[in-house]
Design a protein around this motif. Structure first.
Motif, PDB file in Angstrom:
ATOM      1  N   GLU A  27     -49.486  68.676 -77.430  1.00  0.00           N
ATOM      2  CA  GLU A  27     -48.340  68.408 -78.304  1.00  0.00           C
ATOM      3  C   GLU A  27     -48.407  66.945 -78.718  1.00  0.00           C
ATOM      4  O   GLU A  27     -48.367  66.059 -77.868  1.00  0.00           O
ATOM      5  N   VAL A  28     -48.531  66.704 -80.021  1.00  0.00           N
ATOM      6  CA  VAL A  28     -48.758  65.348 -80.502  1.00  0.00           C
ATOM      7  C   VAL A  28     -47.720  64.963 -81.547  1.00  0.00           C
ATOM      8  O   VAL A  28     -47.127  65.813 -82.212  1.00  0.00           O
ATOM      9  N   THR A  29     -47.522  63.667 -81.677  1.00  0.00           N
ATOM     10  CA  THR A  29     -46.735  63.104 -82.768  1.00  0.00           C
ATOM     11  C   THR A  29     -47.610  62.099 -83.489  1.00  0.00           C
ATOM     12  O   THR A  29     -48.189  61.207 -82.853  1.00  0.00           O
ATOM     13  N   LEU A  82     -47.761  62.749 -74.946  1.00  0.00           N
ATOM     14  CA  LEU A  82     -47.219  62.481 -73.616  1.00  0.00           C
ATOM     15  C   LEU A  82     -48.036  63.203 -72.557  1.00  0.00           C
ATOM     16  O   LEU A  82     -48.438  64.364 -72.742  1.00  0.00           O
ATOM     17  N   VAL A  83     -48.290  62.523 -71.451  1.00  0.00           N
ATOM     18  CA  VAL A  83     -49.013  63.111 -70.323  1.00  0.00           C
ATOM     19  C   VAL A  83     -48.249  62.778 -69.044  1.00  0.00           C
ATOM     20  O   VAL A  83     -47.473  61.823 -69.010  1.00  0.00           O
ATOM     21  N   GLU A 142     -53.156  57.675 -78.514  1.00  0.00           N
ATOM     22  CA  GLU A 142     -52.426  57.058 -77.408  1.00  0.00           C
ATOM     23  C   GLU A 142     -51.974  58.132 -76.424  1.00  0.00           C
ATOM     24  O   GLU A 142     -51.359  59.121 -76.825  1.00  0.00           O
ATOM     25  N   PHE A 143     -52.271  57.916 -75.155  1.00  0.00           N
ATOM     26  CA  PHE A 143     -51.846  58.803 -74.082  1.00  0.00           C
ATOM     27  C   PHE A 143     -50.765  58.060 -73.298  1.00  0.00           C
ATOM     28  O   PHE A 143     -50.999  56.964 -72.773  1.00  0.00           O
ATOM     29  N   VAL A 144     -49.571  58.649 -73.208  1.00  0.00           N
ATOM     30  CA  VAL A 144     -48.381  57.909 -72.796  1.00  0.00           C
ATOM     31  C   VAL A 144     -47.704  58.575 -71.610  1.00  0.00           C
ATOM     32  O   VAL A 144     -47.483  59.786 -71.597  1.00  0.00           O
ATOM     33  N   GLU A 145     -47.365  57.757 -70.630  1.00  0.00           N
ATOM     34  CA  GLU A 145     -46.590  58.193 -69.474  1.00  0.00           C
ATOM     35  C   GLU A 145     -45.163  57.652 -69.602  1.00  0.00           C
ATOM     36  O   GLU A 145     -44.966  56.445 -69.743  1.00  0.00           O
ATOM     37  N   ALA A 186     -43.026  57.034 -81.948  1.00  0.00           N
ATOM     38  CA  ALA A 186     -43.126  58.469 -81.671  1.00  0.00           C
ATOM     39  C   ALA A 186     -42.052  58.914 -80.685  1.00  0.00           C
ATOM     40  O   ALA A 186     -41.423  59.972 -80.857  1.00  0.00           O
ATOM     41  N   LEU A 187     -41.805  58.109 -79.657  1.00  0.00           N
ATOM     42  CA  LEU A 187     -40.815  58.497 -78.654  1.00  0.00           C
ATOM     43  C   LEU A 187     -39.386  58.305 -79.153  1.00  0.00           C
ATOM     44  O   LEU A 187     -38.474  59.013 -78.728  1.00  0.00           O
ATOM     45  N   VAL A 188     -39.188  57.363 -80.077  1.00  0.00           N
ATOM     46  CA  VAL A 188     -37.887  57.259 -80.739  1.00  0.00           C
ATOM     47  C   VAL A 188     -37.652  58.500 -81.596  1.00  0.00           C
ATOM     48  O   VAL A 188     -36.547  59.077 -81.598  1.00  0.00           O
TER      49      VAL A 188
END
Length: 282
Positions: A156-158, A170-171, A199-202, A234-236
């Motif tokens: 799932e990507v943004t 998100l991971v 970008e892989f984001v925690e 992306a998270l906003v």
């Protein structure tokens, strides 16, 4: 041929900086970037950044960025802070200015000196539209929480454009990821005809994130300014991080602070420092 250069880094995103304000970008910049960027065999860097004469009235300089593979990128958030720091140190006309304006391939950026080796960058507005990345086979946008199948696995990507293209996912945790195994397939995915930064984001909490990045043309780097901006944007968009507040992003090379302002404008704050200056013969 001998020439001088400055090695600089922002959050360990390290580049070789050339003063090209009079000479212009070297004709052999592509092979030069490949040769000098090779770690263990040469200077070693994420690429070369050329500091050129301003292209628009009122600007203090122009940034041209060439990745480790010789390809040219539109923008580099860590790099532009280093360009501002270089101009502050080396150009008398810029030394007393609290605000610098630097032209890039994604438009003019305004930088404010916040302290010793600390700069805040007005990064401009981001977009989630497919045409702005560009992206294909994913609809027109907004490209928020979209499925993307990479090597048989669906993520799932943004997708966010901040002047260059980014794919944020998100991971559960980033430290154990083997980016060298999954990054290249994201970078060259056919949905992104100009390749993509990933970008892989925690998610730690609403104002704290951890991130690792696979950059097109350079592989994994220890930081990416535009990628950090894209991550917070992306998270906003997903409602996980607040707009209008500082979000702190921990990278392998340090921390950047990002704020999303009205109109999807992005503000980035981070350090920029000189590693060394030298003369090399190539």
């Amino acid at each position: 041929m001998k020439f001088s250069f400055t090695k600089m880094q922002g959050c360990a995103n390290d580049y070789i900086y050339l003063d090209c304000r009079t000479s212009g970008v070297p004709e052999n910049i592509v092979p030069l970037a490949r040769k000098l960027s090779a770690r263990h065999f040469s200077v070693g860097a994420d690429g070369i950044i050329c500091i050129c004469a301003p292209e628009t009235p009122g600007a203090d300089g122009t940034m041209r960025i060439f990745n480790a593979d010789g390809s040219e990128a539109q923008m580099c958030g860590n790099g532009i802070r280093c360009v501002a720091e270089w101009l502050h140190v080396h150009e008398p006309a810029c030394a007393a200015k609290p605000v610098l304006k630097i032209d890039t391939r994604s438009g003019r950026k305004t930088l404010t000196r916040m302290g010793e080796e600390l700069w805040q960058v007005e990064m401009g507005a981001y977009s989630t539209r497919a045409a702005d990345l560009p992206a294909v086979n994913m609809g027109e946008g907004p490209l928020v929480r979209c499925p993307l199948t990479v090597d048989g696995k669906t993520w799932e990507v943004t997708c966010i454009s901040v002047g260059n293209p980014h794919c944020v996912t998100l991971v559960p945790e980033v430290d154990g990821l083997k980016l060298e195994a999954i990054g290249p397939a994201f970078e060259s995915h056919p949905n992104f005809p100009e390749r993509i930064n990933t970008e892989f984001v925690e998610f730690v909490d609403r104002t704290h994130l951890k991130m690792r990045v696979w950059e097109r043309g350079s592989g994994e780097t220890w930081a990416c300014g535009t990628g950090t901006c894209a991550t917070v944007a992306a998270l906003v968009e997903q409602g996980l991080c607040p707009a209008g507040e500082d979000v702190h992003v921990a990278l392998r090379g340090g921390e950047l602070t990002i704020r999303v302002l009205p109109g999807r404008q992005l503000l980035m704050t981070g350090a920029a420092s000189t590693v060394y200056e030298a003369v090399i013969e190539v």
